[in-house]
Design a protein around this motif. Structure first.
Motif, PDB file in Angstrom:
ATOM      1  N   ARG A  30       1.017  -1.142   0.005  1.00 23.84           N
ATOM      2  CA  ARG A  30      -0.123  -0.048  -0.110  1.00 23.84           C
ATOM      3  C   ARG A  30       1.147   1.073   0.030  1.00 23.84           C
ATOM      4  O   ARG A  30       1.398   1.581   0.868  1.00 23.84           O
ATOM      5  N   PRO A  31       1.064   1.794  -0.714  1.00 17.97           N
ATOM      6  CA  PRO A  31       2.352   2.942  -1.430  1.00 17.97           C
ATOM      7  C   PRO A  31       1.095   4.135  -0.405  1.00 17.97           C
ATOM      8  O   PRO A  31       0.513   4.180  -1.038  1.00 17.97           O
ATOM      9  N   PHE A  32       2.121   4.809  -0.473  1.00 14.50           N
ATOM     10  CA  PHE A  32       1.496   6.484   0.092  1.00 14.50           C
ATOM     11  C   PHE A  32       2.478   7.438   0.272  1.00 14.50           C
ATOM     12  O   PHE A  32       3.561   7.614  -0.561  1.00 14.50           O
ATOM     13  N   ARG A  33       1.984   8.777  -0.258  1.00 16.09           N
ATOM     14  CA  ARG A  33       3.037   9.866  -0.521  1.00 16.09           C
ATOM     15  C   ARG A  33       2.777  11.063   1.203  1.00 16.09           C
ATOM     16  O   ARG A  33       1.310  11.050   1.443  1.00 16.09           O
ATOM     17  N   VAL A  34       3.784  11.815   1.276  1.00 12.37           N
ATOM     18  CA  VAL A  34       3.829  12.216   2.620  1.00 12.37           C
ATOM     19  C   VAL A  34       3.579  13.109   2.120  1.00 12.37           C
ATOM     20  O   VAL A  34       4.544  13.960   1.199  1.00 12.37           O
ATOM     21  N   VAL A  35       3.029  15.073   1.974  1.00 12.32           N
ATOM     22  CA  VAL A  35       2.809  15.717   1.331  1.00 12.32           C
ATOM     23  C   VAL A  35       2.759  16.969   2.934  1.00 12.32           C
ATOM     24  O   VAL A  35       1.607  16.907   3.520  1.00 12.32           O
ATOM     25  N   PRO A  36       3.981  18.039   3.272  1.00 12.00           N
ATOM     26  CA  PRO A  36       4.212  18.415   4.018  1.00 12.00           C
ATOM     27  C   PRO A  36       2.433  19.635   4.272  1.00 12.00           C
ATOM     28  O   PRO A  36       2.323  19.977   3.406  1.00 12.00           O
ATOM     29  N   GLY A  37       2.575  19.837   5.587  1.00 14.42           N
ATOM     30  CA  GLY A  37       1.647  20.652   5.955  1.00 14.42           C
ATOM     31  C   GLY A  37       2.027  21.403   6.954  1.00 14.42           C
ATOM     32  O   GLY A  37       3.018  21.675   7.083  1.00 14.42           O
ATOM     33  N   GLY A  38       1.412  21.915   8.027  1.00 15.45           N
ATOM     34  CA  GLY A  38       1.244  22.650   8.718  1.00 15.45           C
ATOM     35  C   GLY A  38       2.512  22.565  10.548  1.00 15.45           C
ATOM     36  O   GLY A  38       2.242  21.059   9.900  1.00 15.45           O
ATOM     37  N   PRO A  39       2.318  23.166  10.852  1.00 14.91           N
ATOM     38  CA  PRO A  39       2.899  22.540  12.707  1.00 14.91           C
ATOM     39  C   PRO A  39       2.463  21.736  12.712  1.00 14.91           C
ATOM     40  O   PRO A  39       1.113  21.573  12.759  1.00 14.91           O
ATOM     41  N   LEU A  40       2.654  21.061  13.859  1.00 15.41           N
ATOM     42  CA  LEU A  40       1.843  19.552  14.039  1.00 15.41           C
ATOM     43  C   LEU A  40       1.671  20.354  15.751  1.00 15.41           C
ATOM     44  O   LEU A  40       2.791  20.395  16.740  1.00 15.41           O
ATOM     45  N   THR A  41       1.024  20.508  16.085  1.00 17.41           N
ATOM     46  CA  THR A  41       0.711  21.303  16.978  1.00 17.41           C
ATOM     47  C   THR A  41      -0.669  20.585  18.216  1.00 17.41           C
ATOM     48  O   THR A  41      -1.766  18.682  17.634  1.00 17.41           O
ATOM     49  N   GLY A  42      -1.068  19.778  19.330  1.00 16.51           N
ATOM     50  CA  GLY A  42      -1.807  19.503  20.358  1.00 16.51           C
ATOM     51  C   GLY A  42      -1.382  18.039  21.385  1.00 16.51           C
ATOM     52  O   GLY A  42      -0.098  18.330  21.192  1.00 16.51           O
ATOM     53  N   VAL A  59      -2.290  15.978   7.947  1.00 12.98           N
ATOM     54  CA  VAL A  59      -1.162  15.968   7.181  1.00 12.98           C
ATOM     55  C   VAL A  59      -1.683  14.297   7.060  1.00 12.98           C
ATOM     56  O   VAL A  59      -1.243  13.359   6.842  1.00 12.98           O
ATOM     57  N   PRO A  60      -2.844  14.053   6.605  1.00 13.90           N
ATOM     58  CA  PRO A  60      -3.505  12.635   6.159  1.00 13.90           C
ATOM     59  C   PRO A  60      -2.484  12.049   4.952  1.00 13.90           C
ATOM     60  O   PRO A  60      -1.774  12.630   3.730  1.00 13.90           O
ATOM     61  N   PRO A  61      -2.174  11.194   4.839  1.00 18.71           N
ATOM     62  CA  PRO A  61      -1.330  10.384   3.703  1.00 18.71           C
ATOM     63  C   PRO A  61      -2.254  10.766   2.363  1.00 18.71           C
ATOM     64  O   PRO A  61      -3.084  10.337   2.746  1.00 18.71           O
ATOM     65  N   ILE A  62      -1.552  10.321   1.267  1.00 21.78           N
ATOM     66  CA  ILE A  62      -2.025  10.183  -0.349  1.00 21.78           C
ATOM     67  C   ILE A  62      -2.294   8.934  -1.080  1.00 21.78           C
ATOM     68  O   ILE A  62      -0.621   8.626  -0.903  1.00 21.78           O
ATOM     69  N   TRP A  63      -2.563   8.144  -0.528  1.00 26.70           N
ATOM     70  CA  TRP A  63      -2.639   6.665  -1.528  1.00 26.70           C
ATOM     71  C   TRP A  63      -2.435   6.609  -2.594  1.00 26.70           C
ATOM     72  O   TRP A  63      -3.037   7.558  -3.710  1.00 26.70           O
ATOM     73  N   LEU A  64      -1.170   5.698  -3.253  1.00 28.50           N
ATOM     74  CA  LEU A  64      -0.865   5.633  -3.955  1.00 28.50           C
ATOM     75  C   LEU A  64      -1.255   4.047  -4.537  1.00 28.50           C
ATOM     76  O   LEU A  64      -1.359   3.324  -3.920  1.00 28.50           O
ATOM     77  N   ASN A  65      -1.076   4.510  -6.270  1.00 34.51           N
ATOM     78  CA  ASN A  65      -1.448   3.225  -7.002  1.00 34.51           C
ATOM     79  C   ASN A  65      -0.046   1.821  -6.483  1.00 34.51           C
ATOM     80  O   ASN A  65       1.304   2.370  -6.366  1.00 34.51           O
TER      81      ASN A  65
END
Length: 448
Positions: free
Chosen positions: A7-19, A441-447
């Motif tokens: 199950r390949p996926f891609r990480v696309v940067p988002g904003g700061p990680l908080t909480g 930062v939800p993962p983007i699933w790839l084929n």
């Protein structure tokens, strides 16, 4: 059983990680809780058990040998132990999946019971050498037949009564130490392990909690751990704290992603597991402990981590045993530091789920990081806090820690980083990608 498709996926940067976040129960403690409860007389209850594939393999193996293992609807696990010496002959082979801990500790348990057990594993586990465990267990009387290279599948014919031994660990390995101590549980007399370099001590702590006669003394040769055999273990109520190895990914992520500030709740603070946090603080990482308290003889607390300007260091090699599983994410943190980080003394990385030195060399190099390989580690020239170039696809080699570490790298990269397979993550941290999504930062699933 056929392996799950990748199950390949891609990480696309988002904003700061908080909480605030929590991490799953500690894997090392979860394995031992199920095993030791299975050898107690009566019912133990376990809260917070890590329900990853590795621990579930341990539970299935204990169930196959006559132990009652059940999960209640509220997530509490109940284990009906059969007593030391009470394990039964399983009907078929015990499938260990990808779990080296399950394999090596169960080898110790089985070796002093009058049963014959075959252990099998997946492709990754079947490449990992078992010689270092076979050698002391054979000295205790177990008859072990392994595949070429002393690998899985292997068959163990236990000896009861086993022969107590005094064993000097040739390498720093908590798994080998634990295997010998567990074999010693059902051997008459005293079994002794001498470890020149301290390793994680969960087995000693938990066995004492279950009522075993375990002593630990310092000597000129190192720590001397003795266990008196033919023990009668008492059932326990165990609350498993959060896994510091799982928390490590979020700690590193918060340090390197600008503007981040995370509170990681209820993390195990055992000093034999704290090497990564020591190293990150040496690099300038802002990591503080709050709400520190004791649970079942273990230190537990909350980790507050804030984005920091990291500086490269020479990582003290003596930290290696206390951070051996965290080196991949340390390499990622070092990739964002100012200057050069030299991390050596970690020969064990060559024989983990993958060759983690080679795997991280390739993954970081392909992401645009300047990396030099050593037999026992890596030298990394960091970006000084700038994003990694990224744009690469990571070959995880079926290794959960490679997958999660490089997902962290992708959180601060100029171009998205793709991970070739998410399925190995389930061995230790099934909720990792869900947590990533909750942090924005939800993962983007790839084929595939």
């Amino acid at each position: 059983m056929l392996p799950a498709p990748p199950r390949p996926f891609r990480v696309v940067p988002g904003g700061p990680l908080t909480g605030e976040i929590t991490v799953p129960g500690d894997k090392s403690i979860s394995h031992r809780a199920v095993m030791f409860a299975g050898l107690a007389v009566g019912e133990s209850r376990i809260e917070g058990l890590l329900e990853g594939e590795d621990v579930l393999a341990t539970a299935a193996a204990m169930r196959a040998m006559g132990v009652g293992v059940e999960r209640d609807a509220d997530g509490t696990w109940r284990v009906h132990g059969v007593g030391v010496g009470g394990l039964l002959q399983p009907v078929g082979a015990l499938e260990m999946g990808n779990s080296g801990t399950s394999t090596r500790l169960l080898m110790g348990l089985v070796s002093s019971h009058p049963i014959t057990v075959t252990l099998t594993g997946d492709t990754s586990l079947s490449r990992r050498p078992m010689a270092r465990v076979i050698e002391p267990l054979a000295r205790m009387g177990a008859d072990i037949t392994a595949s070429p290279g002393e690998r899985l599948p292997l068959m163990i014919r236990g000896l009861c009564p086993a022969v107590p031994i005094r064993y000097m660990l040739p390498v720093a390995s908590a798994q080998v130490k634990s295997a010998v101590l567990l074999a010693g549980l059902n051997a008459p007399g005293i079994t002794t392990v001498v470890e020149p370099i301290a390793t994680r001590d969960h087995s000693e702590r938990m066995l004492r909690g279950f009522g075993a006669d375990v002593t630990v003394e310092d000597s000129a040769d190192g720590s001397v751990i003795c266990i008196r055999g033919e023990a009668e273990l008492r059932p326990q109520h165990i609350v498993v704290p959060g896994d510091p190895s799982s928390a490590a990914f979020w700690a590193a992520a918060a340090l390197v992603v600008p503007g981040s500030a995370l509170l990681i709740r209820n993390v195990l603070l055992n000093p034999t597991r704290a090497g990564l946090y020591t190293a990150l603080r040496m690099m300038g990482g802002d990591i503080t402990v709050e709400n520190e308290h004791a649970v079942g003889g273990e230190r537990v607390g909350d980790l507050r981590v804030r984005h920091s300007a990291l500086t490269g260091i020479e990582v003290p090699p003596e930290l290696a045993p206390s951070m051996i599983d965290e080196y991949p994410v340390l390499f990622v943190a070092a990739a964002f530091a100012q200057g050069r980080t030299i991390a050596r003394g970690a020969h064990e990385l060559r024989v983990k789920e993958s060759d983690r030195i080679a795997a991280m060399l390739m993954a970081l190099g392909d992401a645009g990081v300047s990396v030099t390989e050593h037999e026992d580690g890596l030298t990394i020239d960091g970006t000084g806090g700038e994003p990694l170039p990224g744009g690469n696809r990571v070959a995880t080699q079926l290794d959960h820690r490679i997958a999660m570490s490089m997902a962290v790298a992708g959180l601060h990269a100029a171009r998205p980083i793709a991970i070739d397979d998410a399925t190995p993550i389930a061995t230790s941290y099934p909720a990792f990608l869900d947590t990533l999504g909750r942090l924005g930062v939800p993962p983007i699933w790839l084929n595939a």
